[in-house]
Scaffold this motif. Structure first.
Motif, PDB file in Angstrom:
ATOM      1  N   THR A 115       0.841  -1.206   0.000  1.00 36.22           N
ATOM      2  CA  THR A 115       0.000   0.000   0.000  1.00 36.22           C
ATOM      3  C   THR A 115       0.872   1.251   0.000  1.00 36.22           C
ATOM      4  O   THR A 115       0.477   2.287  -0.531  1.00 36.22           O
ATOM      5  CB  THR A 115      -0.934   0.007   1.218  1.00 36.22           C
ATOM      6  N   ASP A 116       2.059   1.162   0.590  1.00 29.34           N
ATOM      7  CA  ASP A 116       3.063   2.217   0.462  1.00 29.34           C
ATOM      8  C   ASP A 116       3.592   2.159  -0.966  1.00 29.34           C
ATOM      9  O   ASP A 116       4.117   1.125  -1.396  1.00 29.34           O
ATOM     10  CB  ASP A 116       4.193   1.971   1.452  1.00 29.34           C
ATOM     11  N   PRO A 117       3.454   3.257  -1.726  1.00 25.22           N
ATOM     12  CA  PRO A 117       3.866   3.205  -3.145  1.00 25.22           C
ATOM     13  C   PRO A 117       5.316   2.775  -3.350  1.00 25.22           C
ATOM     14  O   PRO A 117       5.657   2.247  -4.413  1.00 25.22           O
ATOM     15  CB  PRO A 117       3.648   4.653  -3.617  1.00 25.22           C
ATOM     16  N   GLU A 118       6.161   2.989  -2.339  1.00 26.24           N
ATOM     17  CA  GLU A 118       7.562   2.615  -2.482  1.00 26.24           C
ATOM     18  C   GLU A 118       7.736   1.100  -2.527  1.00 26.24           C
ATOM     19  O   GLU A 118       8.664   0.591  -3.158  1.00 26.24           O
ATOM     20  CB  GLU A 118       8.375   3.189  -1.322  1.00 26.24           C
ATOM     21  N   GLY A 119       6.868   0.360  -1.872  1.00 26.01           N
ATOM     22  CA  GLY A 119       6.975  -1.087  -1.862  1.00 26.01           C
ATOM     23  C   GLY A 119       8.245  -1.564  -1.176  1.00 26.01           C
ATOM     24  O   GLY A 119       8.775  -0.897  -0.292  1.00 26.01           O
ATOM     25  N   ALA A 120       8.740  -2.712  -1.593  1.00 23.47           N
ATOM     26  CA  ALA A 120       9.918  -3.305  -0.963  1.00 23.47           C
ATOM     27  C   ALA A 120      10.771  -4.029  -1.984  1.00 23.47           C
ATOM     28  O   ALA A 120      10.256  -4.627  -2.937  1.00 23.47           O
ATOM     29  CB  ALA A 120       9.499  -4.280   0.148  1.00 23.47           C
ATOM     30  N   ALA A 121      12.086  -3.995  -1.779  1.00 23.96           N
ATOM     31  CA  ALA A 121      13.004  -4.747  -2.622  1.00 23.96           C
ATOM     32  C   ALA A 121      12.787  -6.236  -2.379  1.00 23.96           C
ATOM     33  O   ALA A 121      12.632  -6.678  -1.242  1.00 23.96           O
ATOM     34  CB  ALA A 121      14.446  -4.358  -2.303  1.00 23.96           C
ATOM     35  N   ALA A 122      12.780  -7.020  -3.452  1.00 22.28           N
ATOM     36  CA  ALA A 122      12.462  -8.444  -3.331  1.00 22.28           C
ATOM     37  C   ALA A 122      13.351  -9.273  -4.238  1.00 22.28           C
ATOM     38  O   ALA A 122      14.006  -8.763  -5.161  1.00 22.28           O
ATOM     39  CB  ALA A 122      10.995  -8.683  -3.688  1.00 22.28           C
ATOM     40  N   TRP A 123      13.372 -10.574  -3.950  1.00 24.01           N
ATOM     41  CA  TRP A 123      13.891 -11.575  -4.854  1.00 24.01           C
ATOM     42  C   TRP A 123      12.700 -12.303  -5.475  1.00 24.01           C
ATOM     43  O   TRP A 123      11.682 -12.499  -4.811  1.00 24.01           O
ATOM     44  CB  TRP A 123      14.724 -12.626  -4.120  1.00 24.01           C
ATOM     45  N   LEU A 124      12.851 -12.714  -6.713  1.00 21.30           N
ATOM     46  CA  LEU A 124      11.897 -13.617  -7.345  1.00 21.30           C
ATOM     47  C   LEU A 124      12.675 -14.859  -7.746  1.00 21.30           C
ATOM     48  O   LEU A 124      13.530 -14.826  -8.631  1.00 21.30           O
ATOM     49  CB  LEU A 124      11.242 -12.981  -8.569  1.00 21.30           C
ATOM     50  N   ALA A 125      12.400 -15.953  -7.046  1.00 19.19           N
ATOM     51  CA  ALA A 125      13.116 -17.211  -7.278  1.00 19.19           C
ATOM     52  C   ALA A 125      12.188 -18.222  -7.931  1.00 19.19           C
ATOM     53  O   ALA A 125      11.003 -18.299  -7.601  1.00 19.19           O
ATOM     54  CB  ALA A 125      13.648 -17.775  -5.963  1.00 19.19           C
ATOM     55  N   THR A 126      12.724 -18.998  -8.848  1.00 18.95           N
ATOM     56  CA  THR A 126      12.029 -20.146  -9.420  1.00 18.95           C
ATOM     57  C   THR A 126      12.857 -21.386  -9.158  1.00 18.95           C
ATOM     58  O   THR A 126      14.022 -21.454  -9.551  1.00 18.95           O
ATOM     59  CB  THR A 126      11.803 -19.967 -10.929  1.00 18.95           C
ATOM     60  N   LEU A 127      12.256 -22.341  -8.445  1.00 21.30           N
ATOM     61  CA  LEU A 127      12.912 -23.609  -8.136  1.00 21.30           C
ATOM     62  C   LEU A 127      12.147 -24.745  -8.793  1.00 21.30           C
ATOM     63  O   LEU A 127      10.912 -24.720  -8.847  1.00 21.30           O
ATOM     64  CB  LEU A 127      12.985 -23.830  -6.627  1.00 21.30           C
ATOM     65  N   VAL A 128      12.889 -25.725  -9.281  1.00 19.42           N
ATOM     66  CA  VAL A 128      12.297 -26.891  -9.940  1.00 19.42           C
ATOM     67  C   VAL A 128      12.480 -28.099  -9.036  1.00 19.42           C
ATOM     68  O   VAL A 128      13.579 -28.319  -8.499  1.00 19.42           O
ATOM     69  CB  VAL A 128      12.937 -27.139 -11.311  1.00 19.42           C
ATOM     70  N   LEU A 129      11.424 -28.884  -8.883  1.00 14.88           N
ATOM     71  CA  LEU A 129      11.475 -30.097  -8.070  1.00 14.88           C
ATOM     72  C   LEU A 129      11.778 -31.289  -8.967  1.00 14.88           C
ATOM     73  O   LEU A 129      11.043 -31.572  -9.906  1.00 14.88           O
ATOM     74  CB  LEU A 129      10.132 -30.306  -7.371  1.00 14.88           C
ATOM     75  N   SER A 130      12.861 -31.990  -8.653  1.00 15.90           N
ATOM     76  CA  SER A 130      13.218 -33.162  -9.450  1.00 15.90           C
ATOM     77  C   SER A 130      12.922 -34.462  -8.721  1.00 15.90           C
ATOM     78  O   SER A 130      12.484 -35.434  -9.333  1.00 15.90           O
ATOM     79  CB  SER A 130      14.701 -33.105  -9.837  1.00 15.90           C
ATOM     80  N   HIS A 131      13.153 -34.491  -7.401  1.00 12.82           N
ATOM     81  CA  HIS A 131      12.987 -35.732  -6.642  1.00 12.82           C
ATOM     82  C   HIS A 131      12.245 -35.440  -5.338  1.00 12.82           C
ATOM     83  O   HIS A 131      12.879 -35.165  -4.312  1.00 12.82           O
ATOM     84  CB  HIS A 131      14.346 -36.375  -6.344  1.00 12.82           C
ATOM     85  N   PRO A 132      10.921 -35.512  -5.322  1.00 13.00           N
ATOM     86  CA  PRO A 132      10.154 -35.197  -4.109  1.00 13.00           C
ATOM     87  C   PRO A 132      10.559 -36.018  -2.900  1.00 13.00           C
ATOM     88  O   PRO A 132      10.661 -35.503  -1.791  1.00 13.00           O
ATOM     89  CB  PRO A 132       8.708 -35.496  -4.519  1.00 13.00           C
ATOM     90  N   ARG A 133      10.804 -37.311  -3.090  1.00 19.29           N
ATOM     91  CA  ARG A 133      11.129 -38.164  -1.943  1.00 19.29           C
ATOM     92  C   ARG A 133      12.440 -37.741  -1.304  1.00 19.29           C
ATOM     93  O   ARG A 133      12.613 -37.778  -0.096  1.00 19.29           O
ATOM     94  CB  ARG A 133      11.221 -39.619  -2.409  1.00 19.29           C
TER      95      ARG A 133
END
Length: 262
Positions: free
Chosen positions: A184-202
């Motif tokens: 709601t503050d127009p300045e917002g916040a610095a962020a990371w955007l990460a994408t992780l891939v799952l290969s082996h759930p177990r």
């Protein structure tokens, strides 16, 4: 989203904090999806059955449902889910919105092709993140993607090496880039955007107890030379005035201090 198992006092503190935030006007309540999530959709990165974990008022989930995706949203706060359901009904959208626990996502009884997280990851303390990763793995289809938007600066920031410590064997960091978290503050916040891939759930579920903060070997961060990994994403204290207010009130010193989400 309830994030602590076996520590009911932490759940109580966190729930009280979010309840107060929702009543007084949460800074993440911007009335629209996060631009970073919209850009992921536009780039074709959000596909198939989608779960938004820690959805809050579910603006991201509602946006994705409006694009024709089959979407589920889960959050610990009943008032947030109730409002999200009203919004979905008003917009004629079919979205599965549930009150639930982020550490017990397997209770949903289904798997998803894509997971979306808008500012939930940084709510967890470092020792709780491997359990969160295992919970995500329990509902993400092999080869599926987990997209996380989280703080790059301030008291809840997560560095690249801390990300790798939480998401160990079975996960691959496909991309990590600087982004912006809208508030709601127009300045917002610095962020990371990460994408992780799952290969082996177990592997993820079996190894969560062995994952430790500070394990940076094998960190795969496109565009960041290995020698610079420890230099990137270090937390600073300049962001999040309301988090500092939380600290003054004694919440940030408890195991359940948190900032959330939109």
């Amino acid at each position: 989203m309830s994030t602590e198992r076996g520590r009911p006092e932490v759940d109580e503190v966190r729930s009280a904090f979010f309840q107060s935030a929702y009543e007084q006007g949460a800074p993440w309540d911007i009335g629209r999806p996060q631009r970073a999530i919209v850009e992921l959709w536009e780039a074709g990165e959000i596909v198939g059955d989608v779960l938004e974990v820690g959805c809050g008022f579910a603006e991201n989930a509602l946006f994705l449902a409006a694009q024709g995706l089959r979407v589920c949203g889960v959050d610990m706060m009943e008032p947030a889910i109730a409002r999200a359901r009203e919004a979905a009904s008003a917009r004629g959208l079919d979205v599965d919105l549930r009150v639930g626990n982020a550490l017990r996502l397997a209770e949903l009884g289904r798997r998803f092709d894509t997971l979306v997280d808008s500012a939930l990851l940084h709510v967890f303390e470092p020792e709780d993140r491997p359990a969160f990763a295992a919970s995500l793995a329990s509902v993400l289809a092999p080869g599926g993607c987990y997209h996380a938007l989280y703080f790059r600066e301030g008291p809840r920031a997560i560095s690249p090496e801390a990300l790798r410590a939480a998401f160990g064997p079975g996960w691959k960091v496909r991309s990590l880039r600087e982004a912006h978290y809208e508030e709601t503050d127009p300045e917002g916040a610095a962020a990371w955007l990460a994408t992780l891939v799952l290969s082996h759930p177990r592997t993820v579920i079996d190894s969560k107890e062995d994952t430790r903060e500070g394990d940076v070997q094998g960190l795969d961060l496109p565009g960041i030379p290995p020698r610079d990994v420890k230099k990137v994403g270090k937390a600073t204290a300049g962001r999040g005035a309301w988090m500092h207010q939380e600290a003054e009130e004694g919440l940030a010193g408890s195991p359940g201090n948190s900032r959330k989400r939109g």
